[in-house]
Design a protein around this motif. Sequence first.
Motif, short mmCIF file in Angstrom:
data_model
loop_
_atom_site.label_atom_id
_atom_site.label_comp_id
_atom_site.label_asym_id
_atom_site.label_seq_id
_atom_site.Cartn_x
_atom_site.Cartn_y
_atom_site.Cartn_z
N TYR A 41 0.78 -1.17 -0.02
CA TYR A 41 -0.01 -0.03 0.21
C TYR A 41 0.85 1.15 -0.10
CZ TYR A 41 -3.49 -3.21 1.70
OH TYR A 41 -4.62 -4.19 1.59
N TYR A 42 0.42 2.25 -0.92
CA TYR A 42 1.27 3.45 -0.80
C TYR A 42 0.60 4.33 -0.29
CZ TYR A 42 4.33 1.12 -4.07
OH TYR A 42 5.25 0.07 -4.79
N GLY A 43 1.07 5.58 0.44
CA GLY A 43 0.52 6.69 0.86
C GLY A 43 -0.53 7.38 0.09
N VAL A 44 -1.88 7.56 0.80
CA VAL A 44 -2.82 8.40 0.24
C VAL A 44 -2.91 9.74 0.90
CG1 VAL A 44 -5.45 8.25 -0.52
CG2 VAL A 44 -4.10 6.08 -0.92
N TRP A 45 -3.18 10.88 0.28
CA TRP A 45 -3.31 12.12 0.96
C TRP A 45 -4.68 12.35 1.38
CZ3 TRP A 45 0.73 15.27 2.23
CH2 TRP A 45 1.86 15.08 1.54
N TYR A 46 -4.73 12.97 2.75
CA TYR A 46 -6.01 13.43 3.22
C TYR A 46 -5.89 14.80 3.54
CZ TYR A 46 -10.40 13.94 5.77
OH TYR A 46 -11.51 14.34 6.51
N CYS A 136 11.85 9.82 7.57
CA CYS A 136 12.99 8.84 7.88
C CYS A 136 14.12 9.67 8.02
CB CYS A 136 12.92 7.97 6.72
SG CYS A 136 14.55 6.72 6.89
N GLU A 137 14.44 10.19 8.91
CA GLU A 137 15.51 11.38 9.40
C GLU A 137 16.75 11.16 8.50
OE1 GLU A 137 17.39 13.80 12.97
OE2 GLU A 137 15.62 12.32 13.28
N PRO A 138 17.39 10.05 8.79
CA PRO A 138 18.87 9.89 8.24
C PRO A 138 18.99 10.21 6.77
CG PRO A 138 18.66 8.10 9.84
CD PRO A 138 17.23 8.89 9.66
N CYS A 139 18.07 9.51 5.76
CA CYS A 139 17.93 9.48 4.36
C CYS A 139 17.11 10.86 3.80
CB CYS A 139 17.50 8.47 3.88
SG CYS A 139 15.72 7.96 3.85
N GLU A 140 16.71 11.62 4.75
CA GLU A 140 16.00 12.78 4.21
C GLU A 140 14.86 12.65 3.32
OE1 GLU A 140 18.71 15.53 2.68
OE2 GLU A 140 19.90 15.70 4.38
N SER A 141 13.90 11.35 3.87
CA SER A 141 12.70 11.03 3.31
C SER A 141 11.43 11.34 3.98
CB SER A 141 12.59 9.51 2.76
OG SER A 141 11.50 8.96 2.22
N PHE A 142 10.43 11.58 2.97
CA PHE A 142 9.06 11.95 3.73
C PHE A 142 7.99 11.01 3.25
CE2 PHE A 142 11.45 15.81 4.28
CZ PHE A 142 11.32 16.17 5.52
N GLU A 143 8.54 9.93 2.56
CA GLU A 143 7.49 8.99 2.11
C GLU A 143 7.78 7.62 2.17
OE1 GLU A 143 7.70 9.54 -2.20
OE2 GLU A 143 6.74 11.56 -2.22
N PHE A 144 6.67 7.05 2.37
CA PHE A 144 6.54 5.54 3.17
C PHE A 144 5.66 4.72 2.15
CE2 PHE A 144 8.27 8.05 6.45
CZ PHE A 144 9.14 7.33 6.89
N ARG A 145 5.74 3.36 2.49
CA ARG A 145 4.68 2.32 1.84
C ARG A 145 4.62 1.25 2.95
NH1 ARG A 145 9.27 0.96 -0.98
NH2 ARG A 145 10.00 -1.32 -1.01
N ASN A 150 5.19 -5.00 7.34
CA ASN A 150 6.49 -3.65 7.66
C ASN A 150 6.12 -2.60 6.98
OD1 ASN A 150 7.84 -5.75 8.81
ND2 ASN A 150 8.91 -6.30 7.01
N LEU A 151 6.47 -1.32 7.74
CA LEU A 151 6.41 0.01 7.23
C LEU A 151 7.91 0.33 6.43
CD1 LEU A 151 5.08 2.82 6.97
CD2 LEU A 151 6.49 3.33 9.11
N ILE A 152 7.88 0.74 5.14
CA ILE A 152 9.18 0.84 4.34
C ILE A 152 9.24 2.22 3.73
CG2 ILE A 152 10.29 -0.01 2.44
CD1 ILE A 152 8.40 -2.41 2.62
N CYS A 153 10.65 2.79 4.11
CA CYS A 153 11.24 4.20 3.53
C CYS A 153 11.13 3.90 2.00
CB CYS A 153 12.31 4.36 4.21
SG CYS A 153 12.89 5.98 3.50
N LYS A 161 8.59 -2.51 11.88
CA LYS A 161 7.74 -3.51 12.20
C LYS A 161 6.29 -2.66 12.36
CE LYS A 161 9.32 -7.51 12.26
NZ LYS A 161 8.91 -8.64 11.57
N LEU A 162 5.08 -2.66 11.38
CA LEU A 162 3.97 -1.96 11.65
C LEU A 162 3.41 -1.82 13.17
CD1 LEU A 162 1.89 -2.83 8.49
CD2 LEU A 162 2.98 -0.71 8.84
N GLU A 163 3.54 -3.03 13.86
CA GLU A 163 2.92 -2.87 15.15
C GLU A 163 3.52 -1.90 15.93
OE1 GLU A 163 -0.06 -4.22 15.76
OE2 GLU A 163 -0.11 -5.28 13.74
#
Length: 202
Positions: A41-46, A136-145, A150-153, A161-163
């Motif tokens: 699943y990819y992020g959906v904007w609200y 994801c602070e070290p790699c300067e990312s603001f997107e996940f799936r 699992n939650l993945i940068c 782990k999602l939980e």
Amino acid sequence: MSTGKKRKKGISTRMIALVAVFFIGIATVVAIWQLLSQQVYYGVWYSTPVIRNGKVGIPLDFVSQNKIVYIDVKLSNKTSAEDMLNWATTRRLRETRREIATLLYVLGNYPKGRLYLPLLCYQTPSGKIVGALRTCEPCESFEFRIGGKNLICQRCGTEWKLEDLREIAYDRGCGVYPPPELPITVEDETIWIDISPLTPEG
């Protein structure tokens, strides 16, 4: 060949067929389960969150349907953003709070500038709702799936782990820097993400 032998042979053939069907059924169920457990699943904007008393509200059914949701909270004005940044800097000098350190990074590096606070909300396979700063602070990312459990940068591929946002054994370097989790409450089919830990008033 006697009738008894024919009957016995017929029963044996049917038994073999039933056993084969049984194992094929099990294999099919396992294959479907594995496919679903690895669903992506990819992020959906609200875009229309409700801001109230230091909390950000979004519909529960929107998160349940989309699994992972992005929210940008617009700070009231530039002064408010600068006050938050100054407060976070001072707080960081007194305490080693993970969310404060990350807030400093976010306010300084988010592409939309210091007027926005990027948040993340998702639902785990067990039904738990999680809210966090979306970075994801070290790699300067603001997107996940979401990939399976699992939650993945999206940039570095690090997985948590999602939980519980715990890094997994084969992380790619950013595992000790998960998106800082924020308090969550669910009331009347609305998810409330508490951002007061990130504000001077909190």
